[in-house]
Design a protein around this motif. Structure first.
Motif, mmCIF file in Angstrom:
data_model
loop_
_atom_site.group_PDB
_atom_site.id
_atom_site.type_symbol
_atom_site.label_atom_id
_atom_site.label_comp_id
_atom_site.label_asym_id
_atom_site.label_seq_id
_atom_site.Cartn_x
_atom_site.Cartn_y
_atom_site.Cartn_z
ATOM 1 N N LEU A 5 35.682 33.608 17.850
ATOM 2 C CA LEU A 5 35.798 32.201 17.464
ATOM 3 C C LEU A 5 35.412 31.338 18.654
ATOM 4 C CD1 LEU A 5 36.742 30.538 14.979
ATOM 5 C CD2 LEU A 5 38.886 30.195 16.215
ATOM 6 N N CYS A 6 34.476 30.447 18.416
ATOM 7 C CA CYS A 6 33.983 29.571 19.485
ATOM 8 C C CYS A 6 34.651 28.205 19.312
ATOM 9 C CB CYS A 6 32.468 29.474 19.362
ATOM 10 S SG CYS A 6 31.728 28.407 20.582
ATOM 11 N N ILE A 7 35.494 27.869 20.272
ATOM 12 C CA ILE A 7 36.404 26.718 20.144
ATOM 13 C C ILE A 7 35.915 25.543 20.988
ATOM 14 C CG2 ILE A 7 38.780 26.007 20.742
ATOM 15 C CD1 ILE A 7 39.765 28.677 19.810
ATOM 16 N N ILE A 59 39.927 36.481 25.808
ATOM 17 C CA ILE A 59 39.746 35.021 25.815
ATOM 18 C C ILE A 59 38.816 34.691 26.966
ATOM 19 C CG2 ILE A 59 40.912 32.802 26.140
ATOM 20 C CD1 ILE A 59 43.474 34.049 25.082
ATOM 21 N N THR A 60 37.704 34.047 26.672
ATOM 22 C CA THR A 60 36.745 33.709 27.723
ATOM 23 C C THR A 60 36.553 32.205 27.779
ATOM 24 O OG1 THR A 60 35.597 35.791 27.356
ATOM 25 C CG2 THR A 60 34.400 34.110 28.579
ATOM 26 N N LEU A 61 36.731 31.680 28.973
ATOM 27 C CA LEU A 61 36.522 30.249 29.156
ATOM 28 C C LEU A 61 35.182 30.052 29.853
ATOM 29 C CD1 LEU A 61 39.119 27.694 30.355
ATOM 30 C CD2 LEU A 61 36.919 27.832 31.508
ATOM 31 N N SER A 62 34.351 29.218 29.257
ATOM 32 C CA SER A 62 33.032 28.976 29.838
ATOM 33 C C SER A 62 33.002 27.607 30.506
ATOM 34 C CB SER A 62 31.970 29.029 28.735
ATOM 35 O OG SER A 62 30.720 28.610 29.241
ATOM 36 N N THR A 63 32.522 27.586 31.746
ATOM 37 C CA THR A 63 32.441 26.303 32.436
ATOM 38 C C THR A 63 31.066 26.113 33.062
ATOM 39 O OG1 THR A 63 33.335 24.925 34.214
ATOM 40 C CG2 THR A 63 33.431 27.312 34.558
ATOM 41 N N SER A 64 30.681 24.836 33.154
ATOM 42 C CA SER A 64 29.429 24.520 33.816
ATOM 43 C C SER A 64 29.617 24.556 35.334
ATOM 44 C CB SER A 64 28.966 23.139 33.370
ATOM 45 O OG SER A 64 29.984 22.210 33.650
ATOM 46 N N GLY A 65 30.877 24.730 35.790
ATOM 47 C CA GLY A 65 31.078 24.921 37.228
ATOM 48 C C GLY A 65 31.968 23.889 37.902
ATOM 49 N N VAL A 66 33.140 23.613 37.307
ATOM 50 C CA VAL A 66 34.077 22.668 37.924
ATOM 51 C C VAL A 66 34.937 23.474 38.909
ATOM 52 C CG1 VAL A 66 35.727 20.813 37.458
ATOM 53 C CG2 VAL A 66 34.123 21.512 35.670
ATOM 54 N N VAL A 113 39.771 37.555 13.621
ATOM 55 C CA VAL A 113 39.471 36.884 14.893
ATOM 56 C C VAL A 113 40.055 37.754 16.003
ATOM 57 C CG1 VAL A 113 39.768 34.820 16.323
ATOM 58 C CG2 VAL A 113 39.593 34.589 13.835
ATOM 59 N N THR A 114 39.180 38.440 16.723
ATOM 60 C CA THR A 114 39.665 39.322 17.802
ATOM 61 C C THR A 114 39.458 38.702 19.176
ATOM 62 O OG1 THR A 114 37.515 40.395 17.928
ATOM 63 C CG2 THR A 114 39.159 41.441 16.491
ATOM 64 N N ASN A 115 38.524 37.763 19.267
ATOM 65 C CA ASN A 115 38.182 37.171 20.562
ATOM 66 C C ASN A 115 38.041 35.660 20.415
ATOM 67 O OD1 ASN A 115 37.178 39.998 20.532
ATOM 68 N ND2 ASN A 115 36.476 39.505 22.577
ATOM 69 N N ILE A 116 38.387 34.944 21.478
ATOM 70 C CA ILE A 116 38.007 33.533 21.459
ATOM 71 C C ILE A 116 37.217 33.166 22.712
ATOM 72 C CG2 ILE A 116 39.805 32.701 19.891
ATOM 73 C CD1 ILE A 116 41.456 31.771 22.073
#
Ligand code: SAH
Ligand code: SF4
Length: 418
Positions: free
Chosen positions: A138-140, A239-246, A201-204
């Protein structure tokens, strides 16, 4: 999934259904916005004896997060009196689903409407579900719009409207699970592709609209509830959090959330990254990579994902691939190559398929897994960077232009998405 050229047909086949808004949130605090301590305090305030508060929270937690109930009436072990008091003071109401779209490949996209906060207007955001054989991701979304302006990203063209609350972030997971029949005793909807395992939903992934680390507190609270072992119990490794680099918040993420990390790198030198991912001017590549090296628990079993969007003639040469390998030396990493998803008005083209494969082969040969992310749900504009809210929804004409563009690209490249 083979990329077919008859996108118009695909689009017609994508089922679009407005879902009744009968559950629009009333004006009471939602229990889903509360962590355990806050819920205990709220219960005590409604007259639950202090000694019982912890037990009551555990019971409620089970009903709300394990069984997915939104109705106090059904919570049989709480006692009638307490159930009535809870219903009077609190709600578990879900947000309105304005639209649910289901792609041919089983990808689903929901458009949610959340009520106005303060003086603002109601807001609309998108959440995407991507099923595979063995997992469902699931892409939140974390914000409505984004303050950053990465030049290849559709969301980046929309101004930040506001941060989502922790309730709104969690609701995306809860409602997606409801719609997928992913609570015990519920069947998955017939006729669409879902993973074979017990959970749908196994991953977010925090990879929807917005920069999650510019909404740190709310994202943290939601993710800690999502990973609470007695509730939704998603493992932090899923659970993976994606950031542009903060960069400063990457350190906090490691210390306070401890989920998996994905970095939107997209360029191997500061000059180019300054241009396409402008936050690089504040936190340049070397600082960003140092934060990755320092990320707690990073190992070959817990690698950092580096996302790299393939932009034709911009960042896709073999020289770039070499630089990438050199930069990431010593960091346990996986490189996700994302074919650029065009949107009306975008100034880039996706790299040719041959070039993406050459790039991937080079990175692979140098010891990094480098899967090419399959574009999913293109017929419903659910792919990376295509999310944008209803307020700026594409006009039919724009959609047709996009489809024509996609069809031409697929034809010229002559490749499928097998
Ligand atoms: N703001 C966060 C998370 C949301 S974007 C971030 O930037 O990491 C999720 C991913 O989609 C990011 O890697 C982003 O760079 C990528 N992306 C954005 N627009 C894209 C597009 N048009 N095509 C392919 N990937 C895109
Ligand atoms: Fe914001 Fe991420 Fe899009 Fe950049 S790529 S504009 S940070 S959502």
């Amino acid at each position: 999934m083979a990329m077919s050229l008859d996108l118009t047909d695909d689009q017609t086949r994508a089922r679009v259904s407005a879902v009744a808004s009968s559950r629009a949130a009333p004006d009471k605090p939602n229990l889903i916005n509360m962590d355990r301590a806050e819920m205990a305090a709220a219960l005590i305030e409604t007259g639950v004896p202090e000694k019982q508060a912890r037990m009551r929270v555990s019971q409620l937690w089970q009903w709300i997060y394990v069984r997915g109930h939104d109705n106090f009436d059904a919570m049989s072990n709480l006692g009638k009196d307490l159930r009535l008091r809870l219903a009077e003071k609190f709600t578990l109401a879900r947000p309105e689903i304005v639209e649910e779209q289901i792609s041919d490949d089983g990808t689903r996209k929901w458009l949610f409407r959340f009520p106005a906060r303060g003086a603002g207007q109601p807001v609309e955001i998108e959440t995407v579900y991507i099923p595979e054989e063995d997992r469902g991701t699931l892409c939140i979304s974390s914000q409505v719009g984004c303050t950053l302006t990465c030049t290849f990203c559709h969301t980046g063209t929309q101004k930040l409207v506001r941060n989502l609350t922790s309730e709104e972030i969690l609701m995306q997971l809860i409602v997606a699970r409801e719609r997928l029949g992913d609570f015990p005793g519920k069947d998955a909807p017939q006729g669409t592709f879902v993973p074979t395992g017990e959970r749908k939903v196994t991953n977010i992934v925090m990879m929807g609209m917005g920069e999650p680390l510019y909404n740190f507190e709310n994202v943290k609270k939601a993710l800690l509830i999502a990973s609470d072992g007695d509730g939704l119990s998603l493992s932090k490794r899923r659970i993976t959090l994606s950031t542009s680099g903060v960069v400063p918040e990457i350190y906090r993420t490691g210390d306070e959330i401890a989920c998996m990390l994905a970095i939107s790198l997209h360029a191997t030198n500061d000059e180019l990254r300054d241009e396409i991912v402008p936050i690089n001017r504040k936190y340049p590549i070397e600082k960003l990579l140092q934060a990755c090296r320092d990320y707690p628990g990073v190992s070959n079993a817990r690698r950092i994902t580096f996302e790299y969007v393939m932009l034709k003639g911009v960042n896709d040469s073999l020289q770039d691939a070499k630089e990438l390998v050199r930069l990431l030396k010593g960091i346990p990493a996986k490189i996700n190559l994302i074919p650029f998803n065009p949107w009306p008005g975008s100034r880039y083209e996706c790299s040719d398929w041959d070039q993406i494969e050459k790039f991937a082969d080079f990175v692979n040969a140098n010891g990094y897994a480098s899967p090419i992310r399959k574009p999913r749900g293109r017929d419903i504009l659910a792919a990376c960077g295509q999310l944008k809210s209803e307020s700026e929804r594409m006009r039919i004409k724009d959609r047709q232009a996009l489809e024509a563009l996609e069809a031409t690209r697929a034809m010229v490249a002559g490749h499928g998405e097998a």
